[in-house]
Design a protein around this motif. Structure first.
Motif, PDB file in Angstrom:
ATOM      1  N   ARG A 136      -8.473   5.394  12.005  1.00  0.00           N
ATOM      2  CA  ARG A 136      -9.049   5.168  13.356  1.00  0.00           C
ATOM      3  C   ARG A 136     -10.551   4.889  13.068  1.00  0.00           C
ATOM      4  O   ARG A 136     -11.177   4.406  13.789  1.00  0.00           O
ATOM      5  CB  ARG A 136      -8.850   6.454  14.186  1.00  0.00           C
ATOM      6  N   SER A 137     -11.310   5.897  12.351  1.00  0.00           N
ATOM      7  CA  SER A 137     -12.691   5.854  12.089  1.00  0.00           C
ATOM      8  C   SER A 137     -13.055   4.624  10.805  1.00  0.00           C
ATOM      9  O   SER A 137     -14.131   4.126  11.376  1.00  0.00           O
ATOM     10  CB  SER A 137     -13.002   6.923  11.348  1.00  0.00           C
ATOM     11  N   PHE A 138     -12.308   4.344  10.082  1.00  0.00           N
ATOM     12  CA  PHE A 138     -12.847   3.622   9.006  1.00  0.00           C
ATOM     13  C   PHE A 138     -11.830   2.344   8.726  1.00  0.00           C
ATOM     14  O   PHE A 138     -12.270   1.319   7.872  1.00  0.00           O
ATOM     15  CB  PHE A 138     -12.869   4.194   7.609  1.00  0.00           C
ATOM     16  N   ASN A 139     -10.745   2.308   9.751  1.00  0.00           N
ATOM     17  CA  ASN A 139      -9.935   1.092   9.361  1.00  0.00           C
ATOM     18  C   ASN A 139      -9.451   1.040   8.110  1.00  0.00           C
ATOM     19  O   ASN A 139      -9.230  -0.162   7.453  1.00  0.00           O
ATOM     20  CB  ASN A 139     -10.561  -0.297   9.730  1.00  0.00           C
ATOM     21  N   SER A 140      -9.117   2.146   7.435  1.00  0.00           N
ATOM     22  CA  SER A 140      -8.730   2.439   6.034  1.00  0.00           C
ATOM     23  C   SER A 140      -7.300   2.101   5.964  1.00  0.00           C
ATOM     24  O   SER A 140      -6.247   3.167   5.675  1.00  0.00           O
ATOM     25  CB  SER A 140      -9.153   3.861   5.550  1.00  0.00           C
ATOM     26  N   PHE A 141      -6.675   1.040   6.038  1.00  0.00           N
ATOM     27  CA  PHE A 141      -5.330   0.629   6.027  1.00  0.00           C
ATOM     28  C   PHE A 141      -4.642   0.238   4.558  1.00  0.00           C
ATOM     29  O   PHE A 141      -3.705  -0.142   4.462  1.00  0.00           O
ATOM     30  CB  PHE A 141      -4.710  -0.371   7.177  1.00  0.00           C
ATOM     31  N   GLY A 142      -6.028   0.026   3.758  1.00  0.00           N
ATOM     32  CA  GLY A 142      -5.193  -0.373   2.218  1.00  0.00           C
ATOM     33  C   GLY A 142      -5.249  -2.078   2.220  1.00  0.00           C
ATOM     34  O   GLY A 142      -4.986  -2.347   1.180  1.00  0.00           O
ATOM     35  N   ASP A 143      -5.950  -2.866   3.161  1.00  0.00           N
ATOM     36  CA  ASP A 143      -6.010  -3.989   2.854  1.00  0.00           C
ATOM     37  C   ASP A 143      -6.604  -4.565   1.474  1.00  0.00           C
ATOM     38  O   ASP A 143      -7.828  -4.025   1.217  1.00  0.00           O
ATOM     39  CB  ASP A 143      -6.707  -4.657   4.036  1.00  0.00           C
ATOM     40  N   GLY A 144      -5.883  -5.637   0.826  1.00  0.00           N
ATOM     41  CA  GLY A 144      -6.294  -5.993  -0.426  1.00  0.00           C
ATOM     42  C   GLY A 144      -6.552  -5.170  -1.517  1.00  0.00           C
ATOM     43  O   GLY A 144      -6.986  -5.321  -2.639  1.00  0.00           O
ATOM     44  N   ILE A 145      -5.588  -4.028  -1.483  1.00  0.00           N
ATOM     45  CA  ILE A 145      -5.431  -3.172  -2.652  1.00  0.00           C
ATOM     46  C   ILE A 145      -4.082  -3.387  -3.193  1.00  0.00           C
ATOM     47  O   ILE A 145      -3.085  -3.438  -2.283  1.00  0.00           O
ATOM     48  CB  ILE A 145      -5.784  -1.739  -2.301  1.00  0.00           C
ATOM     49  N   VAL A 146      -3.854  -3.365  -4.251  1.00  0.00           N
ATOM     50  CA  VAL A 146      -2.530  -3.512  -5.098  1.00  0.00           C
ATOM     51  C   VAL A 146      -2.365  -2.164  -5.807  1.00  0.00           C
ATOM     52  O   VAL A 146      -3.224  -1.908  -6.649  1.00  0.00           O
ATOM     53  CB  VAL A 146      -2.369  -4.631  -6.055  1.00  0.00           C
ATOM     54  N   TRP A 147      -1.140  -1.462  -5.667  1.00  0.00           N
ATOM     55  CA  TRP A 147      -0.797  -0.219  -6.468  1.00  0.00           C
ATOM     56  C   TRP A 147       0.716  -0.259  -7.183  1.00  0.00           C
ATOM     57  O   TRP A 147       1.695  -0.936  -6.518  1.00  0.00           O
ATOM     58  CB  TRP A 147      -0.573   0.982  -5.435  1.00  0.00           C
ATOM     59  N   ALA A 148       0.630  -0.002  -8.479  1.00  0.00           N
ATOM     60  CA  ALA A 148       1.837  -0.069  -9.158  1.00  0.00           C
ATOM     61  C   ALA A 148       2.641   1.209  -9.127  1.00  0.00           C
ATOM     62  O   ALA A 148       2.149   2.226  -9.189  1.00  0.00           O
ATOM     63  CB  ALA A 148       1.687  -0.428 -10.719  1.00  0.00           C
ATOM     64  N   VAL A 149       3.943   1.092  -8.780  1.00  0.00           N
ATOM     65  CA  VAL A 149       4.943   2.264  -8.665  1.00  0.00           C
ATOM     66  C   VAL A 149       5.763   2.423 -10.086  1.00  0.00           C
ATOM     67  O   VAL A 149       6.704   1.491 -10.026  1.00  0.00           O
ATOM     68  CB  VAL A 149       5.520   2.520  -7.461  1.00  0.00           C
ATOM     69  N   ILE A 150       5.529   3.234 -11.042  1.00  0.00           N
ATOM     70  CA  ILE A 150       6.193   3.203 -12.153  1.00  0.00           C
ATOM     71  C   ILE A 150       7.406   4.202 -12.030  1.00  0.00           C
ATOM     72  O   ILE A 150       6.994   5.648 -12.106  1.00  0.00           O
ATOM     73  CB  ILE A 150       5.645   3.457 -13.263  1.00  0.00           C
ATOM     74  N   ASP A 151       8.578   3.683 -11.895  1.00  0.00           N
ATOM     75  CA  ASP A 151       9.541   4.755 -11.241  1.00  0.00           C
ATOM     76  C   ASP A 151      10.997   4.232 -11.363  1.00  0.00           C
ATOM     77  O   ASP A 151      11.120   3.603 -12.514  1.00  0.00           O
ATOM     78  CB  ASP A 151       9.277   5.060  -9.730  1.00  0.00           C
ATOM     79  N   SER A 152      11.942   4.441 -10.525  1.00  0.00           N
ATOM     80  CA  SER A 152      13.254   3.888 -10.663  1.00  0.00           C
ATOM     81  C   SER A 152      13.370   2.644  -9.977  1.00  0.00           C
ATOM     82  O   SER A 152      14.715   2.262  -9.541  1.00  0.00           O
ATOM     83  CB  SER A 152      14.015   4.897  -9.972  1.00  0.00           C
ATOM     84  N   GLY A 153      12.382   1.720  -9.688  1.00  0.00           N
ATOM     85  CA  GLY A 153      12.581   0.791  -8.780  1.00  0.00           C
ATOM     86  C   GLY A 153      12.076   0.864  -7.357  1.00  0.00           C
ATOM     87  O   GLY A 153      11.907   2.077  -6.854  1.00  0.00           O
ATOM     88  N   ILE A 154      12.035  -0.173  -6.682  1.00  0.00           N
ATOM     89  CA  ILE A 154      11.746  -0.149  -5.115  1.00  0.00           C
ATOM     90  C   ILE A 154      12.967  -0.956  -4.416  1.00  0.00           C
ATOM     91  O   ILE A 154      12.852  -2.178  -4.850  1.00  0.00           O
ATOM     92  CB  ILE A 154      10.340  -0.448  -4.728  1.00  0.00           C
ATOM     93  N   GLN A 155      13.669  -0.434  -3.525  1.00  0.00           N
ATOM     94  CA  GLN A 155      14.574  -1.355  -3.040  1.00  0.00           C
ATOM     95  C   GLN A 155      13.997  -2.397  -1.898  1.00  0.00           C
ATOM     96  O   GLN A 155      13.372  -1.892  -0.796  1.00  0.00           O
ATOM     97  CB  GLN A 155      15.353  -0.380  -2.066  1.00  0.00           C
ATOM     98  N   GLY A 156      13.896  -3.670  -2.411  1.00  0.00           N
ATOM     99  CA  GLY A 156      13.123  -4.827  -1.678  1.00  0.00           C
ATOM    100  C   GLY A 156      13.600  -5.194  -0.464  1.00  0.00           C
ATOM    101  O   GLY A 156      12.796  -5.386   0.490  1.00  0.00           O
ATOM    102  N   ASP A 157      14.990  -4.707   0.017  1.00  0.00           N
ATOM    103  CA  ASP A 157      15.437  -5.036   1.194  1.00  0.00           C
ATOM    104  C   ASP A 157      15.269  -3.942   2.338  1.00  0.00           C
ATOM    105  O   ASP A 157      15.842  -3.912   3.437  1.00  0.00           O
ATOM    106  CB  ASP A 157      16.739  -5.614   1.278  1.00  0.00           C
ATOM    107  N   HIS A 158      14.538  -2.790   2.151  1.00  0.00           N
ATOM    108  CA  HIS A 158      14.463  -1.823   2.933  1.00  0.00           C
ATOM    109  C   HIS A 158      13.478  -2.322   4.011  1.00  0.00           C
ATOM    110  O   HIS A 158      12.455  -2.986   3.521  1.00  0.00           O
ATOM    111  CB  HIS A 158      13.803  -0.430   2.322  1.00  0.00           C
ATOM    112  N   PRO A 159      13.871  -2.103   5.217  1.00  0.00           N
ATOM    113  CA  PRO A 159      12.892  -2.498   6.235  1.00  0.00           C
ATOM    114  C   PRO A 159      11.260  -1.957   6.286  1.00  0.00           C
ATOM    115  O   PRO A 159      10.546  -2.687   6.717  1.00  0.00           O
ATOM    116  CB  PRO A 159      13.686  -2.177   7.667  1.00  0.00           C
ATOM    117  N   HIS A 160      11.333  -0.900   5.778  1.00  0.00           N
ATOM    118  CA  HIS A 160       9.914  -0.294   5.443  1.00  0.00           C
ATOM    119  C   HIS A 160       8.800  -1.175   4.820  1.00  0.00           C
ATOM    120  O   HIS A 160       7.789  -1.038   4.999  1.00  0.00           O
ATOM    121  CB  HIS A 160      10.285   0.999   4.623  1.00  0.00           C
ATOM    122  N   PHE A 161       9.449  -1.951   4.090  1.00  0.00           N
ATOM    123  CA  PHE A 161       8.468  -2.827   3.112  1.00  0.00           C
ATOM    124  C   PHE A 161       8.467  -4.414   3.501  1.00  0.00           C
ATOM    125  O   PHE A 161       7.806  -5.152   3.249  1.00  0.00           O
ATOM    126  CB  PHE A 161       9.217  -2.883   1.679  1.00  0.00           C
TER     127      PHE A 161
END
Length: 601
Positions: free
Chosen positions: A240-265
């Motif tokens: 709300r104060s800084f508009n800090s939504f993560g625009d323009g940033i890329v983060w890698a997740v080293i894990d068990s994969g990410i389910q690409g068809d989940h609506p969250h993404f």
């Protein structure tokens, strides 16, 4: 039917009920029982005071006198004629029209508590619930969970107040008795009519010291959601104060994969944006980085980024499964599904950050250190080949293994060295501290369970330059401190770890793979989940680390001059953290505080 006839029927019926109990019948017992049974049917002016007591008390006195004149009552007992008239009197009393809330003349503006003369004892949220019950059937049948705050000034103290409430409760005809809570409350379920009857019965004691009830609250339903932990680390305030939504940033997740068809993404193209669509990689050899059989990586990723803003009109297709136990990665979780009224609360800490899935766990959920090292090297190669600025700004490692100093000097294992190398290349690396603090202590003669110990940081959390994250409670960290399972320092060579703590207990996030199995068992037809956005709760430092990853991504989207400066970023977050008043070996710098980090530069 005249007013006096209504009251004589009520009094006669109550006298018959008390006579059947073979108890001493007193004026107070009659008043309490009438209030408990018929308060919801009292006339609008019944509780107004006349001659130092409510008008309905006078009407009971008048009705009692009438019954004596008619020969139906002798003193406080029914005569034979009274017993003969009892059945019809009770039938008429039960069928008398009820008084509904908000019955005010048409020319007056209705108030929320109109028709509720007992509003002084009712708290505002409960008053709203009762005012919303607009038909007699709902008021008589719908049970409402309530919490009664006892009057601590009751003549015989809190225990006496609790006993009085329990006694009054018996007159209400409730299905279940009330139960005491923390010596100052009583809890149970009553209908709107029964709540009004309880308050009126208690108010028979005119003097305040004779009343057991101070206030009545609804027993609020607690709804664990991801937005609670976002508030805890002040991510919501920062947005709300800084508009800090993560625009323009890329983060890698080293894990068990990410389910690409989940609506969250889907809504923010978290995994399909052109900036990341060609970066996903499966290091298990199966070529499926956007498939997650284990579900762990999807859960971690959902905490960092993504959200359901685009599903705001589909709350009926969103489901959160609550984990019944606060156990880090249980083998057989017991879950309780519940619907979600507002899907938009299910959002990552930095919802617009783009994610790269680097899959190192195979279908059986196994991974090797070599795969993780290969994934870290892969990030370095991507950044080296893409010029400036780097394509991947941070990495989340919610994985590790218990460190043994006999193998390597602390912080100098191959995995730790690779993490430090990646940090020196300009990438922020966030690592879970591990869930190894809760151990079994064995001796030659005995085995002691439930033992918590220090120096349990997992690798690669021992890496000097990593931001190592421990776990705390998701909405009451100052009260509950560090999670019992959260690995703690110092490191074996005496350095302070973890660096920060963040919420890691019962965190709701996107579900996939094996995490869906306990949820599917709660459905008669598991296929009903096919087009749903399902979220599950999970606990562990694996859930705490992505809170920090999301917060750093949000920070970098605002303070872009710190991109490529991971050690400065780490220093800012550690120094701006909020102390929980625990030992530094437990909490590091303290609780992650995104607002203070943004304001520190």
């Amino acid at each position: 039917m005249s007013e006096n006839t209504i009251w004589t029927d009520r009094v006669l019926c109550v006298l018959g009920e008390l006579s059947a109990l073979y108890v001493k019948i007193t004026d107070e017992a009659v008043l309490k029982t009438i209030a408990a049974r018929y308060a919801a049917q009292f006339e609008p002016d019944a509780r107004l005071y006349t001659a130092k007591k409510p008008r309905w008390h006078h009407r009971v006195d008048k009705a009692m006198a009438t019954l004596r004149e008619q020969g139906l009552v002798d003193a406080m007992r029914l005569t034979p004629a009274g017993r003969q008239a009892l059945g019809q009197a009770c039938e008429r009393a039960a069928g008398a029209p009820g008084r509904l809330p908000a019955q005010v003349p048409p020319d007056r503006q209705p108030r929320p508590d109109a028709g509720l003369p007992i509003a002084g004892v009712l708290t505002p949220p409960l008053r709203e619930l009762l005012s919303a019950a607009t038909d007699s059937e709902t008021r008589a049948t719908l049970a409402i969970p309530i919490m009664i705050e006892l009057n601590l000034r009751f003549r015989t103290g809190p225990l006496g107040a609790a006993a009085r409430v329990a006694d009054l409760w018996r007159y209400l005809g409730a299905e279940q008795p009330c139960t005491p809570l923390a010596e100052e409350y009583a809890v149970g379920e009553l209908t709107a009519n029964q709540i009004e009857g309880l308050i009126s019965a208690d108010a028979v004691g005119i003097d305040w010291n004779d009343r057991a009830i101070y206030r009545i609250w609804p027993d609020f339903e607690v709804k664990p959601q991801i937005d609670i932990s976002a508030d805890t680390i002040k991510a919501t305030a920062a947005q709300r104060s800084f508009n800090s939504f993560g625009d323009g940033i890329v983060w890698a997740v080293i894990d068990s994969g990410i389910q690409g068809d989940h609506p969250h993404f889907e809504g923010h193209r978290t995994l399909t944006d052109p900036s990341v669509s060609d970066l996903h990689k499966d290091f298990t050899g199966n070529g499926a980085p956007l498939v997650d059989e284990k579900g762990h990586g999807t859960h971690v990723a959902g905490i960092i980024a993504g959200g359901l803003e685009h599903w705001r009109d589909r709350p009926d297709r969103v489901l959160v499964a609550e984990n019944r136990y606060n156990i880090a990665e249980p083998e057989s979780p017991i879950v309780k599904p519940r619907p979600v009224a507002d899907p938009t609360v299910l959002t990552g800490i930095a919802p617009r950050t783009k994610l790269v899935s680097l899959k190192v766990f195979d279908d059986e959920g196994d991974a090797r250190t070599t795969r993780v090292i290969e994934a870290l090297a892969h990030v370095r190669r991507i950044n080296a080949g893409g010029g400036k600025p780097a394509r991947i700004h941070g990495v989340n490692l919610s994985l590790g293994y218990e460190f043994n100093p006999e193998w390597f000097a602390c912080g100098h294992s191959p995995l730790c060295l690779e993490v430090d190398k990646l940090v020196r290349s300009g990438v922020v690396v966030v690592v879970a501290s591990g869930n190894s603090a809760y151990v079994t202590f064995k001796t030659a003669k005995s085995e002691v369970n439930q033992f918590s110990t220090a120096m349990t940081i997992n690798d690669p959390g021992n890496a000097e330059r990593a931001i190592t994250v421990g776990s705390t409670h998701k909405d009451s960290p100052h009260s509950y401190g560090i999670s019992y399972f959260s690995s703690r320092g110092p490191t074996a060579d005496g350095r302070c770890k973890p660096d920060l703590v963040a919420p890691g207990e019962r965190i709701a996030s996107a579900a996939a793979g094996a995490m869906l199995i306990p949820v599917s068992r709660t459905f008669d037809d598991p296929a009903a989940m096919d087009d749903m956005a399902v979220y599950v709760e999970s606990s562990g430092t694996s859930m705490a680390a992505p809170h920090v990853s999301g917060a750093v991504a949000a920070f970098l989207s605002v303070q872009r001059e710190f991109i490529g400066e991971p050690e400065r970023v780490k220093r800012i977050f550690v120094e701006s953290a909020t102390s929980l008043g625990r030992d530094r070996a437990f909490q590091g710098g303290g609780l992650l505080d995104l607002m203070r980090a943004l304001q520190a530069v």
